[in-house]
Design an enzyme around this catalytic site. Structure first.
Site, PDB file in Angstrom:
ATOM      1  N   TYR A  71       8.217 -45.773  31.259  1.00 37.16           N
ATOM      2  CA  TYR A  71       7.135 -44.831  31.538  1.00 37.16           C
ATOM      3  C   TYR A  71       6.250 -45.365  32.664  1.00 37.16           C
ATOM      4  O   TYR A  71       5.941 -44.654  33.629  1.00 37.16           O
ATOM      5  CB  TYR A  71       6.291 -44.590  30.269  1.00 37.16           C
ATOM      6  CG  TYR A  71       4.987 -43.898  30.573  1.00 37.16           C
ATOM      7  CD1 TYR A  71       4.950 -42.552  30.891  1.00 37.16           C
ATOM      8  CD2 TYR A  71       3.779 -44.614  30.593  1.00 37.16           C
ATOM      9  CE1 TYR A  71       3.756 -41.922  31.222  1.00 37.16           C
ATOM     10  CE2 TYR A  71       2.584 -43.994  30.920  1.00 37.16           C
ATOM     11  CZ  TYR A  71       2.580 -42.649  31.229  1.00 37.16           C
ATOM     12  OH  TYR A  71       1.395 -42.038  31.566  1.00 37.16           O
ATOM     13  N   SER A 122      -1.765 -43.842  36.269  1.00 34.36           N
ATOM     14  CA  SER A 122      -2.219 -44.496  35.049  1.00 34.36           C
ATOM     15  C   SER A 122      -2.584 -45.943  35.328  1.00 34.36           C
ATOM     16  O   SER A 122      -1.989 -46.593  36.211  1.00 34.36           O
ATOM     17  CB  SER A 122      -1.077 -44.450  34.032  1.00 34.36           C
ATOM     18  OG  SER A 122      -1.332 -45.305  32.945  1.00 34.36           O
ATOM     19  N   LYS A 176       5.405 -43.977  36.747  1.00 34.69           N
ATOM     20  CA  LYS A 176       4.109 -43.778  37.418  1.00 34.69           C
ATOM     21  C   LYS A 176       4.099 -44.559  38.733  1.00 34.69           C
ATOM     22  O   LYS A 176       3.669 -44.047  39.773  1.00 34.69           O
ATOM     23  CB  LYS A 176       2.957 -44.237  36.510  1.00 34.69           C
ATOM     24  CG  LYS A 176       2.749 -43.362  35.300  1.00 34.69           C
ATOM     25  CD  LYS A 176       2.327 -41.961  35.698  1.00 34.69           C
ATOM     26  CE  LYS A 176       2.240 -41.021  34.534  1.00 34.69           C
ATOM     27  NZ  LYS A 176       2.246 -39.604  34.917  1.00 34.69           N
TER      28      LYS A 176
HETATM   29  P1  NAD Z   1       0.557 -34.025  27.576  1.00 32.32           P
HETATM   30  O1  NAD Z   1       1.910 -34.369  27.055  1.00 32.32           O
HETATM   31  O2  NAD Z   1      -0.421 -33.425  26.649  1.00 32.32           O
HETATM   32  O3  NAD Z   1       0.683 -33.074  28.858  1.00 32.32           O
HETATM   33  C1  NAD Z   1       1.797 -33.096  29.702  1.00 32.32           C
HETATM   34  C2  NAD Z   1       2.298 -31.662  29.830  1.00 32.32           C
HETATM   35  O4  NAD Z   1       3.419 -31.618  30.709  1.00 32.32           O
HETATM   36  C3  NAD Z   1       2.765 -31.077  28.497  1.00 32.32           C
HETATM   37  O5  NAD Z   1       2.117 -29.832  28.307  1.00 32.32           O
HETATM   38  C4  NAD Z   1       4.266 -30.903  28.659  1.00 32.32           C
HETATM   39  O6  NAD Z   1       4.750 -29.788  27.942  1.00 32.32           O
HETATM   40  C5  NAD Z   1       4.396 -30.731  30.168  1.00 32.32           C
HETATM   41  N1  NAD Z   1       5.685 -31.130  30.751  1.00 32.32           N
HETATM   42  C6  NAD Z   1       6.340 -32.312  30.634  1.00 32.32           C
HETATM   43  N2  NAD Z   1       7.455 -32.300  31.371  1.00 32.32           N
HETATM   44  C7  NAD Z   1       7.502 -31.092  31.998  1.00 32.32           C
HETATM   45  C8  NAD Z   1       8.400 -30.486  32.922  1.00 32.32           C
HETATM   46  N3  NAD Z   1       9.498 -31.125  33.346  1.00 32.32           N
HETATM   47  N4  NAD Z   1       8.128 -29.246  33.359  1.00 32.32           N
HETATM   48  C9  NAD Z   1       7.027 -28.564  32.939  1.00 32.32           C
HETATM   49  N5  NAD Z   1       6.132 -29.102  32.068  1.00 32.32           N
HETATM   50  C10 NAD Z   1       6.375 -30.350  31.613  1.00 32.32           C
HETATM   51  O7  NAD Z   1      -0.043 -35.356  28.237  1.00 32.32           O
HETATM   52  P2  NAD Z   1      -1.487 -35.663  28.793  1.00 32.32           P
HETATM   53  O8  NAD Z   1      -2.082 -36.716  27.954  1.00 32.32           O
HETATM   54  O9  NAD Z   1      -2.221 -34.407  29.029  1.00 32.32           O
HETATM   55  O10 NAD Z   1      -1.093 -36.348  30.174  1.00 32.32           O
HETATM   56  C11 NAD Z   1      -1.058 -35.622  31.391  1.00 32.32           C
HETATM   57  C12 NAD Z   1      -0.600 -36.558  32.488  1.00 32.32           C
HETATM   58  O11 NAD Z   1      -1.480 -37.679  32.563  1.00 32.32           O
HETATM   59  C13 NAD Z   1       0.790 -37.153  32.258  1.00 32.32           C
HETATM   60  O12 NAD Z   1       1.445 -37.263  33.495  1.00 32.32           O
HETATM   61  C14 NAD Z   1       0.481 -38.529  31.706  1.00 32.32           C
HETATM   62  O13 NAD Z   1       1.528 -39.443  31.967  1.00 32.32           O
HETATM   63  C15 NAD Z   1      -0.770 -38.890  32.477  1.00 32.32           C
HETATM   64  N6  NAD Z   1      -1.590 -39.900  31.809  1.00 32.32           N
HETATM   65  C16 NAD Z   1      -1.989 -39.697  30.521  1.00 32.32           C
HETATM   66  C17 NAD Z   1      -2.760 -40.671  29.878  1.00 32.32           C
HETATM   67  C18 NAD Z   1      -3.177 -40.513  28.447  1.00 32.32           C
HETATM   68  O14 NAD Z   1      -3.548 -41.498  27.817  1.00 32.32           O
HETATM   69  N7  NAD Z   1      -3.163 -39.302  27.874  1.00 32.32           N
HETATM   70  C19 NAD Z   1      -3.121 -41.830  30.579  1.00 32.32           C
HETATM   71  C20 NAD Z   1      -2.711 -41.993  31.892  1.00 32.32           C
HETATM   72  C21 NAD Z   1      -1.937 -41.009  32.504  1.00 32.32           C
HETATM   73  C1  WQD Z   2      -5.537 -48.886  22.603  1.00 29.70           C
HETATM   74  C2  WQD Z   2      -5.833 -50.124  21.756  1.00 29.70           C
HETATM   75  C3  WQD Z   2      -3.868 -51.107  20.793  1.00 29.70           C
HETATM   76  C4  WQD Z   2      -2.939 -47.735  18.145  1.00 29.70           C
HETATM   77  C5  WQD Z   2      -1.512 -46.494  26.362  1.00 29.70           C
HETATM   78  C6  WQD Z   2      -0.402 -46.520  27.367  1.00 29.70           C
HETATM   79  C7  WQD Z   2      -0.937 -46.346  28.741  1.00 29.70           C
HETATM   80  C8  WQD Z   2      -1.835 -45.115  28.849  1.00 29.70           C
HETATM   81  C9  WQD Z   2      -2.815 -45.018  27.738  1.00 29.70           C
HETATM   82  C10 WQD Z   2      -0.632 -43.297  29.802  1.00 29.70           C
HETATM   83  C11 WQD Z   2      -4.820 -51.253  21.979  1.00 29.70           C
HETATM   84  C12 WQD Z   2      -4.780 -50.597  19.715  1.00 29.70           C
HETATM   85  C13 WQD Z   2      -3.522 -48.571  19.078  1.00 29.70           C
HETATM   86  C14 WQD Z   2      -2.971 -48.110  16.771  1.00 29.70           C
HETATM   87  C15 WQD Z   2      -4.182 -50.102  17.378  1.00 29.70           C
HETATM   88  N1  WQD Z   2      -1.095 -43.906  28.781  1.00 29.70           N
HETATM   89  N2  WQD Z   2      -4.133 -49.735  18.702  1.00 29.70           N
HETATM   90  N3  WQD Z   2      -3.600 -49.294  16.444  1.00 29.70           N
HETATM   91  O1  WQD Z   2      -2.215 -49.296  24.916  1.00 29.70           O
HETATM   92  O2  WQD Z   2      -4.319 -49.009  26.290  1.00 29.70           O
HETATM   93  O3  WQD Z   2      -2.433 -47.513  26.668  1.00 29.70           O
HETATM   94  O4  WQD Z   2      -2.171 -45.238  26.480  1.00 29.70           O
HETATM   95  O5  WQD Z   2      -0.535 -43.650  30.926  1.00 29.70           O
HETATM   96  O6  WQD Z   2       0.164 -46.264  29.592  1.00 29.70           O
HETATM   97  O7  WQD Z   2       0.263 -47.774  27.274  1.00 29.70           O
HETATM   98  O8  WQD Z   2      -3.752 -47.283  24.570  1.00 29.70           O
HETATM   99  O9  WQD Z   2      -4.466 -45.995  22.594  1.00 29.70           O
HETATM  100  O10 WQD Z   2      -2.171 -47.048  22.590  1.00 29.70           O
HETATM  101  O11 WQD Z   2      -4.182 -48.504  22.413  1.00 29.70           O
HETATM  102  O12 WQD Z   2      -4.722 -51.164  17.035  1.00 29.70           O
HETATM  103  O13 WQD Z   2      -2.438 -47.427  15.896  1.00 29.70           O
HETATM  104  O14 WQD Z   2      -5.721 -49.780  20.373  1.00 29.70           O
HETATM  105  O15 WQD Z   2      -3.259 -52.313  20.412  1.00 29.70           O
HETATM  106  O16 WQD Z   2      -5.535 -52.467  21.891  1.00 29.70           O
HETATM  107  P1  WQD Z   2      -3.157 -48.404  25.585  1.00 29.70           P
HETATM  108  P2  WQD Z   2      -3.597 -47.120  22.994  1.00 29.70           P
END
Ligand code: NAD
Ligand code: WQD
Length: 338
Positions: A149, A124, A153
């Site tokens: 969190y 991330s 990562k």
């Molecule tokens: P999500 O929660 O939709 O998907 C994660 C999946 O992992 C879920 O289906 C959950 O049931 C499963 N899971 C969690 N712990 C588990 C375990 N111990 N065993 C088996 N399954 C398990 O999230 P997502 O948005 O699809 O994110 C996927 C990955 O990408 C995550 O690692 C997340 O941290 C990373 N990521 C997401 C974002 C984002 O903004 N969505 C940004 C950066 C990184």
């Molecule tokens: C985006 C912008 C908020 C909600 C987070 C995690 C990061 C990554 C992605 C996994 C910001 C603003 C948000 C709301 C708002 N996840 N906002 N009102 O903060 O970039 O990142 O998700 O790895 O680790 O920290 O994404 O979508 O939460 O926010 O004004 O109700 O929207 O302040 O500027 P962010 P976000």
């Protein structure tokens, strides 16, 4: 080629399963459904017309991994499984460290013992320190994470980096995602957060569909063009295709590599609200409230390294991101409905 997708029932995982199946790869999913529904995998089958194997198991369950690796000739693992709510990680750090770190250690050990040599990890942009200048490059400073969190990562990257050094012929690709939004254009799969959404786009779409009254905009006094926070939003289908590119890259590259998956363009919170309103014709009432603790003003990626080495670039723009978010939300107002 057969791919094991951990967390494959989740938001990014389900979209990635579609892209893998569309490329003719075979897919095995392990997911304990702690934050997802098995319906997403039914929809993946519906979109692609192809089947996949699903194990409803925890990645920390070594016996389950042994069964999967014994039964299937896995070429590569994509490790999405993990807990991802930043605020929750502050109140439940031990659950986050247990789930997110232990799952990676057990998975890597099982891979080593079964001779599986390729892993793509969902990292991330949160691993980058807040004091970098933008755009963030893969060489920018990491660490000084502001929540557990983010530390999971950061630590998972280190665990896999060390493993790639130690285990013969291993290949590890660390993908640092920026802000994935949007959905498959069919509207059949999408992001289905449990409870109140933490992230901007699901909150906007739940306001538009009438599930929430208005959006709270967290601060309008940042040093940005309209004072609201700027982020690098990327269409989830583009992100999913980045994983296919990573798998192809690994076929000829060993050791550890790290890539940003972002577009290189930043949009503010109000840019997002206005684009969503324009594309969907829906009103998104909002109020300006205080900054959210831990937020910074501007985050966006340099996508150059991914373009150069993976041959991958995001194809979709903001209008498609809004259109497809709405296709999913309007067809599934309550998500998968569980
Ligand atoms: P999500 O929660 O939709 O998907 C994660 C999946 O992992 C879920 O289906 C959950 O049931 C499963 N899971 C969690 N712990 C588990 C375990 N111990 N065993 C088996 N399954 C398990 O999230 P997502 O948005 O699809 O994110 C996927 C990955 O990408 C995550 O690692 C997340 O941290 C990373 N990521 C997401 C974002 C984002 O903004 N969505 C940004 C950066 C990184
Ligand atoms: C985006 C912008 C908020 C909600 C987070 C995690 C990061 C990554 C992605 C996994 C910001 C603003 C948000 C709301 C708002 N996840 N906002 N009102 O903060 O970039 O990142 O998700 O790895 O680790 O920290 O994404 O979508 O939460 O926010 O004004 O109700 O929207 O302040 O500027 P962010 P976000």
């Amino acid at each position: 080629m057969k791919i094991l997708v951990t967390g494959g029932a989740g938001y990014i995982g389900s979209h990635t399963c579609v892209e893998l199946l569309n490329r003719g790869m075979e897919v095995v999913v392990i997911d304990n459904l702690v934050n997802s529904s098995a319906k997403s995998l039914e929809r993946v089958r519906q979109i692609t017309g192809k089947s996949l194997e699903f194990y409803q198991k925890d990645v920390r369950d070594r016996a389950a991994l042994d069964e999967i690796f014994d039964k299937h000739d896995i070429n590569c693992v994509i490790h999405f499984a993990g807990l991802k709510a930043v605020g929750e990680s502050v109140t439940m750090p031990l659950e986050y460290y247990d789930n997110n770190l232990y799952s990676t250690v057990i998975l890597a050990e099982a891979m080593r013992d079964h001779g599986v040599k390729n892993i793509v990890f969902s990292s991330s942009a949160t691993v980058y320190s807040a004091d970098n200048t933008v755009p963030l490059k893969e060489s920018s400073k990491t660490g000084m994470c502001t929540n557990p969190y983010g530390w999971t990562k950061y630590m998972n990257e280190q665990i896999l980096r060390d493993s790639a050094k130690a285990i013969d012929d291993w290949s590890v690709v660390l993908l640092r995602y920026f802000n994935p939004i949007g959905a498959h254009s069919s509207g059949l799969i999408g992001e289905d957060p449990r409870g109140v959404p933490n992230n901007l786009m699901p909150y906007i779409s739940q306001v538009a569909v009438g599930r929430r009254d208005h959006l709270n905009v967290f601060g309008n006094d940042y040093d940005t063009h309209d004072g609201t926070g700027v982020r690098d939003y990327i269409h989830v289908v583009d992100l999913a295709r980045g994983h296919v590119a990573a798998i192809e890259y690994m076929q000829t590259h060993r050791g550890e590599s790290v890539f940003n998956l972002g577009t290189g363009t930043g949009y503010s919170v109000l840019d997002m609200v206005h684009a969503f309103e324009r594309v969907t014709g829906k009103k998104v009432p909002y109020e300006i409230v205080a900054r959210r603790p831990g937020d910074i003003g501007t985050v966006y990626a340099s996508p150059d390294k991914s373009a150069e080495l993976l041959g991958w670039k995001a194809q979709y723009g903001l209008d498609e991101m809004c259109r497809d978010t709405w296709a999913w939300q309007s067809k599934n107002p309550m998500g998968y409905g569980e």
